[in-house]
Design an enzyme around this catalytic site. Sequence first.
Site, PDB file in Angstrom:
ATOM      1  N   GLU A 175       8.960  14.954  31.307  1.00 35.34           N
ATOM      2  CA  GLU A 175       8.429  14.454  32.588  1.00 35.34           C
ATOM      3  C   GLU A 175       9.051  13.138  33.033  1.00 35.34           C
ATOM      4  OE1 GLU A 175       4.295  15.502  33.200  1.00 35.34           O
ATOM      5  OE2 GLU A 175       4.112  13.952  34.726  1.00 35.34           O
ATOM      6  N   ASN A 220       2.017  18.864  38.810  1.00 38.28           N
ATOM      7  CA  ASN A 220       0.714  18.231  39.057  1.00 38.28           C
ATOM      8  C   ASN A 220       0.232  18.431  40.486  1.00 38.28           C
ATOM      9  OD1 ASN A 220       0.483  17.185  36.441  1.00 38.28           O
ATOM     10  ND2 ASN A 220       1.896  15.534  36.979  1.00 38.28           N
ATOM     11  N   HIS A 280      -8.148  16.038  39.638  1.00 35.37           N
ATOM     12  CA  HIS A 280      -8.653  15.305  38.463  1.00 35.37           C
ATOM     13  C   HIS A 280      -9.785  14.363  38.852  1.00 35.37           C
ATOM     14  CE1 HIS A 280      -4.857  15.863  35.809  1.00 35.37           C
ATOM     15  NE2 HIS A 280      -5.787  16.735  35.500  1.00 35.37           N
ATOM     16  N   LYS A 283       7.203  27.793  35.265  1.00 39.91           N
ATOM     17  CA  LYS A 283       6.920  26.698  34.311  1.00 39.91           C
ATOM     18  C   LYS A 283       8.124  26.485  33.401  1.00 39.91           C
ATOM     19  CE  LYS A 283       4.041  23.858  31.973  1.00 39.91           C
ATOM     20  NZ  LYS A 283       2.675  23.535  31.671  1.00 39.91           N
ATOM     21  N   ARG A 287       4.172  15.605   9.510  1.00 35.48           N
ATOM     22  CA  ARG A 287       5.095  15.124  10.572  1.00 35.48           C
ATOM     23  C   ARG A 287       5.671  16.257  11.413  1.00 35.48           C
ATOM     24  NH1 ARG A 287       6.821  11.690   6.423  1.00 35.48           N
ATOM     25  NH2 ARG A 287       5.906   9.636   6.668  1.00 35.48           N
ATOM     26  N   LYS A 318       3.253  19.930  25.842  1.00 37.77           N
ATOM     27  CA  LYS A 318       2.296  18.819  25.856  1.00 37.77           C
ATOM     28  C   LYS A 318       1.094  19.253  25.031  1.00 37.77           C
ATOM     29  CE  LYS A 318       3.206  16.729  30.357  1.00 37.77           C
ATOM     30  NZ  LYS A 318       2.641  16.518  31.712  1.00 37.77           N
ATOM     31  N   HIS A 343      -3.390  18.278  41.414  1.00 38.98           N
ATOM     32  CA  HIS A 343      -4.097  17.683  40.278  1.00 38.98           C
ATOM     33  C   HIS A 343      -4.518  16.237  40.531  1.00 38.98           C
ATOM     34  CE1 HIS A 343      -2.549  21.278  38.422  1.00 38.98           C
ATOM     35  NE2 HIS A 343      -3.122  21.011  37.262  1.00 38.98           N
ATOM     36  N   GLU A 365      -3.771  27.924  39.314  1.00 44.35           N
ATOM     37  CA  GLU A 365      -2.463  27.452  38.837  1.00 44.35           C
ATOM     38  C   GLU A 365      -1.359  28.408  39.295  1.00 44.35           C
ATOM     39  OE1 GLU A 365      -1.984  24.538  37.373  1.00 44.35           O
ATOM     40  OE2 GLU A 365      -3.941  23.984  36.575  1.00 44.35           O
ATOM     41  N   ARG A 403       9.282  17.361  36.542  1.00 43.81           N
ATOM     42  CA  ARG A 403       8.112  18.007  35.946  1.00 43.81           C
ATOM     43  C   ARG A 403       6.808  17.591  36.628  1.00 43.81           C
ATOM     44  NH1 ARG A 403       6.845  19.515  29.620  1.00 43.81           N
ATOM     45  NH2 ARG A 403       4.722  20.039  30.045  1.00 43.81           N
ATOM     46  N   HIS A 449     -11.491  23.338  35.524  1.00 43.67           N
ATOM     47  CA  HIS A 449     -10.239  22.697  35.938  1.00 43.67           C
ATOM     48  C   HIS A 449      -9.576  23.357  37.166  1.00 43.67           C
ATOM     49  CE1 HIS A 449      -6.524  20.484  35.574  1.00 43.67           C
ATOM     50  NE2 HIS A 449      -5.850  21.621  35.472  1.00 43.67           N
TER      51      HIS A 449
HETATM   52  N1  GLY Z   1       0.973  22.276  27.209  1.00 40.04           N
HETATM   53  C1  GLY Z   1       1.052  22.237  28.592  1.00 40.04           C
HETATM   54  C2  GLY Z   1       2.266  21.580  29.117  1.00 40.04           C
HETATM   55  O1  GLY Z   1       3.114  21.174  28.366  1.00 40.04           O
HETATM   56  O2  GLY Z   1       2.406  21.421  30.311  1.00 40.04           O
END
Ligand code: GLY
Length: 366
Positions: free
Chosen positions: A240, A248, A255, A230, A122, A144, A251, A186, A244, A268
Amino acid sequence: MASVITVNLPQQSYKIAIAPGSLERLGEYMAELKLGKKVLLVSNPTIFQHYGEKAIATLQAAGFEVAHHIIPPGEPYKNLDSIQKIYDAALTNRLERSSTMVALGGGVIGDMTGFASATWLRGINFVQVPTSLLAMVDAAIGGKTGVNHPQGKNLIGAFHQPSLVLIDPDVLQTLPVRELRAGMAEVIKYGVIWDAELFAQMEKSKNFSQLRYIKAELMDFILTCSCQAKADVVSKDEKEAGLRAILNYGHTIGHAVESLTGYTQFIHGEAVAIGMVAAGQIAMHLGMWGQKDAQRQDELIKKAGLPTKLPADLDVNAIIDALQNDKKVKDGKVRFILPTQIGAVEITDRVPTDTVRQVLTTMGTS
Ligand code: GLY
């Protein structure tokens, strides 16, 4: 030169340390965090061959018991099978709640190790040691984590923040130049959405068209500004809920281009570069952005050796359809991040489809 940036979060703040040669001091950095003794280092074969021994030696010298697990390279292995194998290694090596998984690699390794550490027992500790430019400035920061589902990228995941991000710019020396360029997409993104000074410094640089020979001071500046951008955005909006989404930028169309070309034609950052050019054009058509700034952006993208045009065989209607399948679509409305000046963007879901079609039709093909 070394810089330390803090990602300020309510539950767990953490440091991003940027310092040449710091990989050799990974053990010291981790010892300061008072983590448990056991470490599972996760990497891919090439990175492990270059840096695995060094990473293990510093961890052992700092008193950690280190096991390692290698995952074959690339996006095709970013799946639940690979996670199962990390769990197996965690079980074999008896990782405990106080133990740590260390991701030594690019974005794929970081996302997978992060997800495995988010879910094993966990949630255990997790340290990011990114080795690609893209992972240093983006993927390793922000929490993320996740893997792909056969039907789509990053559909399975969790938020799990690392305890430390350790960036050693020296490891970029072994990064293929195409990957360096992709990471620079980026970085240019941060210039456009957040940091006009970062953008201006890249514009001024004489070495920028020869990324391999970029001066160490400029690379340090690029890494520091990008990580700060960032960190600022994630600190303000960890999960997000709003702001946040500006990360993108480029993107949305990027994408679609990536997926319609089967993830084989572009890596990417290259697709994001095309996406930024398209988003810039859309902003111009809507009267939100001036032609001069759009040109500055596109010139910098070109200078970094990145693509600015759509592939000739890509059907514009297919791109428009693909936009509807984007993870970020809300109530059927496609959300765009559009620049208003170098260093500032707005989030909008009010872009007429006809404007998108017109831009895609006229932006040129390669
Ligand atoms: N791991 C990438 C982010 O959180 O944006």
